[in-house]
Design an enzyme around this catalytic site. Structure first.
Site, PDB file in Angstrom:
ATOM      1  N   ASP A 203      -4.876   4.821   0.047  1.00 41.04           N
ATOM      2  CA  ASP A 203      -4.621   3.299   1.184  1.00 41.04           C
ATOM      3  C   ASP A 203      -5.555   2.391   1.303  1.00 41.04           C
ATOM      4  O   ASP A 203      -6.394   1.982   0.155  1.00 41.04           O
ATOM      5  CB  ASP A 203      -4.401   3.977   2.186  1.00 41.04           C
ATOM      6  CG  ASP A 203      -3.460   3.729   3.224  1.00 41.04           C
ATOM      7  OD1 ASP A 203      -3.134   2.772   3.339  1.00 41.04           O
ATOM      8  OD2 ASP A 203      -1.830   4.026   3.468  1.00 41.04           O
ATOM      9  N   HIS A 277      -0.881  -1.449   1.464  1.00 37.59           N
ATOM     10  CA  HIS A 277      -1.634  -0.527   1.469  1.00 37.59           C
ATOM     11  C   HIS A 277      -2.502  -0.408   0.210  1.00 37.59           C
ATOM     12  O   HIS A 277      -2.845   0.765   0.084  1.00 37.59           O
ATOM     13  CB  HIS A 277      -0.572   0.652   2.179  1.00 37.59           C
ATOM     14  CG  HIS A 277      -0.380   0.436   3.292  1.00 37.59           C
ATOM     15  ND1 HIS A 277      -0.866   0.511   4.984  1.00 37.59           N
ATOM     16  CD2 HIS A 277       1.001   0.536   3.826  1.00 37.59           C
ATOM     17  CE1 HIS A 277      -0.755   0.920   5.817  1.00 37.59           C
ATOM     18  NE2 HIS A 277       1.119   0.937   5.404  1.00 37.59           N
ATOM     19  N   GLU A 355       5.454  -1.049   4.642  1.00 43.63           N
ATOM     20  CA  GLU A 355       4.824  -2.162   5.419  1.00 43.63           C
ATOM     21  C   GLU A 355       4.254  -3.030   4.726  1.00 43.63           C
ATOM     22  O   GLU A 355       2.924  -3.464   4.683  1.00 43.63           O
ATOM     23  CB  GLU A 355       3.508  -1.200   6.471  1.00 43.63           C
ATOM     24  CG  GLU A 355       4.356  -0.241   7.834  1.00 43.63           C
ATOM     25  CD  GLU A 355       3.146   0.675   8.346  1.00 43.63           C
ATOM     26  OE1 GLU A 355       3.533   0.475   9.532  1.00 43.63           O
ATOM     27  OE2 GLU A 355       2.234   0.827   7.695  1.00 43.63           O
TER      28      GLU A 355
HETATM   29  C1  ACM Z   1       4.316   4.697   7.621  1.00 42.39           C
HETATM   30  O1  ACM Z   1       4.098   6.074   8.998  1.00 42.39           O
HETATM   31  N1  ACM Z   1       3.641   4.073   7.194  1.00 42.39           N
HETATM   32  C2  ACM Z   1       4.880   5.437   6.653  1.00 42.39           C
END
Ligand code: ACM
Length: 642
Positions: A203, A277, A355
């Protein structure tokens, strides 16, 4: 005469003792498919043996597990003996019973023997987890427990899971958990029959898996500045601050974790979260970015890097994405996936996809050129182009491709499985398209959310109470259940700095999720479950596992009437609690007024203090709720966004 009187006394005493029927169902989580309680007990003695009635090595290992646990707690020898038939003592055997499937078991306890039979060793393993819960709680002791009668109530259990995918996700990127801690996490998961650990390995805050030939991923990408407080709000790290927080798993570590998990019938799903991420990867190899200046980026230490005020997708303040227009990105991913595929035997690789901000892509000439060349008209299609190429890479390694539900946007890759987190809608859409789905919606299954009221819980942006977690139903009415592989609880670790707090966040809510994914839907019952949960607490105490006591704390609801007066409604998640309160700043106990109906604070009161009792036993924590906070909540401002 005296002797016959004594004998008849013994007879009646034994009748009255033994006539009491056990209530085994109330001792177990997740609740089994079928439980029949008998009378009397099997008593483990210093000479009890464990008989493994098969030469199967995995079954013998299960025998060793139970032997080690019993030995540690009882001090007895409890040896594992391979025999050809059942004998007095504990028996593990393999059978053929189509109704049990691969993970089911029969457990039969009589006064002279305990027999567990299953089609596969995994079933024996779940049988022994059930058996542990039938022993006195001291079975969980790490040293020999004195003066315990090692009784197991006579009963018959037939059991098998509702779903094959009973997952828990652990984010080891935001905060790093060592190999030993991951193994402890696995030990705790299996107590309640979870069989899949999803490791979120990469991440913005850290790349946690060694990839040969890409050393900077771990040399650079696994380290950041150590900060403590409310993660997400930290000041940006200064250039000279030491990168004193980090860690990663070597490939040998990964092999050890995988073996540890597989020995306990747990699969590991690795996640490499791309194209968003990905700041740790970008910092390690800035060429992977579309954005000039990425070589100046730092691995995130908890400072804000996204603007969420516009909803999804977020607006990135630094470009934390891999560039879908850059051929080097696919070479990089090919290298990573080759090694990930070799290290993890599980058929799926999770490739994230959640995201992903698009604002830097919008400014990139390379992305514009890609769109033109490929006939793409939206940024979602750009991500979809990336996901489809990545799916091909993953499949070329002999693995199946999985991603978060954002991978639906712009067109789902042909064989992708979807993990639905933004509610159930993504999972429903994917299942309707005949794609496999795992349900892990925030609404029911996000264990990083607060356990209860923000006034007392360490702050996170939302609350998920135990009762809500227990309402999780992975199969929505509208779809063919065969596409739902199962369900999963997710533990993101931005706000989780250590193992004790990790435990606090997962227990008891993971018990609810365990029952959601194991127990037949028709058997689920909140009142019954909440009683059983409370019986598990002393067992967790004995095992030194921390848990949230939040079910004992009251729930605050507040509104304003027409004249602007506050109306405070208090309730509890579980039955049988009295709420006592004060407005005079003193600490209420069970001699204080008992809450019976909505409260209006006296004109000048500044604080409402509440505490719950069961009879004269204090159960909940003292909660000090400022009236000003209640006023804010009544105006729709305070609290959380539950
Ligand atoms: C997530 O909670 N961004 C998969």
């Amino acid at each position: 005469m005296i002797k016959s009187l004594f004998l008849s006394f013994l007879f009646f005493a034994s009748v009255s003792v033994f006539a009491q029927k056990n209530n085994v169902a109330e001792m177990l989580i997740p609740e089994p498919v079928s439980v029949t309680s008998g009378t009397g007990n099997f008593i483990l003695k210093p000479n009890t043996n464990i008989h493994v009635i098969t030469s199967n090595a995995d079954a013998k290992r299960v025998g060793k597990f139970i032997s080690e646990k019993l030995k540690r707690a009882t001090g007895y020898n409890v040896p594992v003996v391979v025999t050809s038939k059942k004998l007095a003592g504990i028996n593990l055997s393999l059978t053929k019973d189509a109704s049990l499937g691969d993970e089911g078991y029969h457990l039969n306890v009589t006064p002279s023997e305990i027999s567990i039979s299953a089609n596969k060793p995994a079933g024996l393993f779940y049988g022994i987890q059930t058996l542990y819960q039938l022993f006195p709680k001291e079975i969980n002791d790490s040293a020999v427990a004195k003066n315990v009668k090692w009784n197991v109530p006579v009963c018959k259990v037939t059991d098998y899971p509702r779903f094959g995918w009973r997952g828990m996700m652990l984010d080891v990127s935001r905060h790093f958990f060592t190999k030993k801690q991951v193994e402890e996490f696995i030990d705790q998961m299996v107590l309640y029959k979870f069989n899949l650990l999803h490791l979120h390995l990469t991440d913005d805050e850290g790349w946690r898996i060694e990839i040969k030939g890409l050393p900077r991923l771990t040399e650079v990408g696994s380290r950041r500045v150590n900060k403590v407080g409310y993660f997400g709000t930290f000041a940006p790290p200064k250039p000279d601050e030491p990168l004193d927080y980090g860690g990663y798993y070597t490939q040998d570590d990964i092999r050890e974790i995988v073996k540890y998990a597989m020995d306990r019938f747990v699969n590991i799903l690795p996640e490499i979260d791309v194209p968003g991420h990905s700041l740790a990867a970008v910092v390690s190899y800035p060429d992977l970015s579309c954005t000039p200046g990425a070589d100046k980026y730092r691995v995130r230490s908890g400072e804000p890097i996204m603007d969420w005020s516009h909803g999804q997708p977020p607006i990135a303040l630094v470009d934390n994405t891999l560039c879908p227009a850059n051929p080097k990105v696919y070479e990089f991913l090919d290298k990573v996936m080759t090694q990930v595929a070799e290290l993890f035997p599980f058929p799926y690789i999770h490739c994230g996809g959640d995201e992903c901000p698009k604002n830097f892509w919008e400014k990139s000439p390379e992305i514009q050129a890609l769109m033109k060349k490929e006939g793409l008209t939206t940024m979602d299609q750009v991500q979809s182009y990336f996901e489809k190429r990545l799916e091909k890479i993953v499949e070329s390694k002999g693995k199946k491709f999985m991603g978060w539900d954002e991978i639906l946007q712009g067109g789902l890759a042909p064989s992708a499985a979807v993990m639905s987190w933004r509610g159930m809608a993504g999972g429903i859409e994917a299942a309707k398209m005949k794609h496999d789905v795992v349900m892990s919606p925030t609404t029911y299954a996000y264990l990083d959310y607060m356990n209860g009221d923000p006034i007392i819980e360490p702050h996170v942006y939302a609350t998920l109470r135990l009762k809500k977690a227990y309402e999780f139903e992975p199969v929505p009415d509208s779809i063919d259940p065969k596409y739902i592989l199962g369900g999963q609880a997710n533990l993101w670790t931005e706000q989780i700095y250590n193992m004790r707090h990790l435990e606090y966040m997962i227990w008891p809510r993971a018990m609810a999720i365990a029952e959601d994914v194991w127990t037949p839907k028709a058997k689920k019952n909140w009142d019954d479950f909440s009683d059983r949960v409370q019986k598990q607490f002393p067992r967790l105490d004995e095992a030194h596992i921390k848990y949230a006591p939040s079910i004992y704390d009251p729930i605050f609801e507040v509104s304003k009437d027409d004249s602007g007066q506050l109306k405070i409604t208090l309730s509890t998640e579980i039955k049988g609690l009295d709420i006592h309160y004060s407005f005079d700043n003193s600490f209420p106990d069970n001699y204080y007024p008992t809450y019976t109906s909505p409260l209006t604070p006296p004109e000048d009161a500044v604080m409402l203090k509440v505490v719950t009792y069961k009879g004269d036993k204090k159960m909940g924590r003292m909660i000090c709720m400022p009236i000003s906070e209640l006023k804010k909540r009544a105006d729709g401002k305070g609290g959380d966004d539950e």
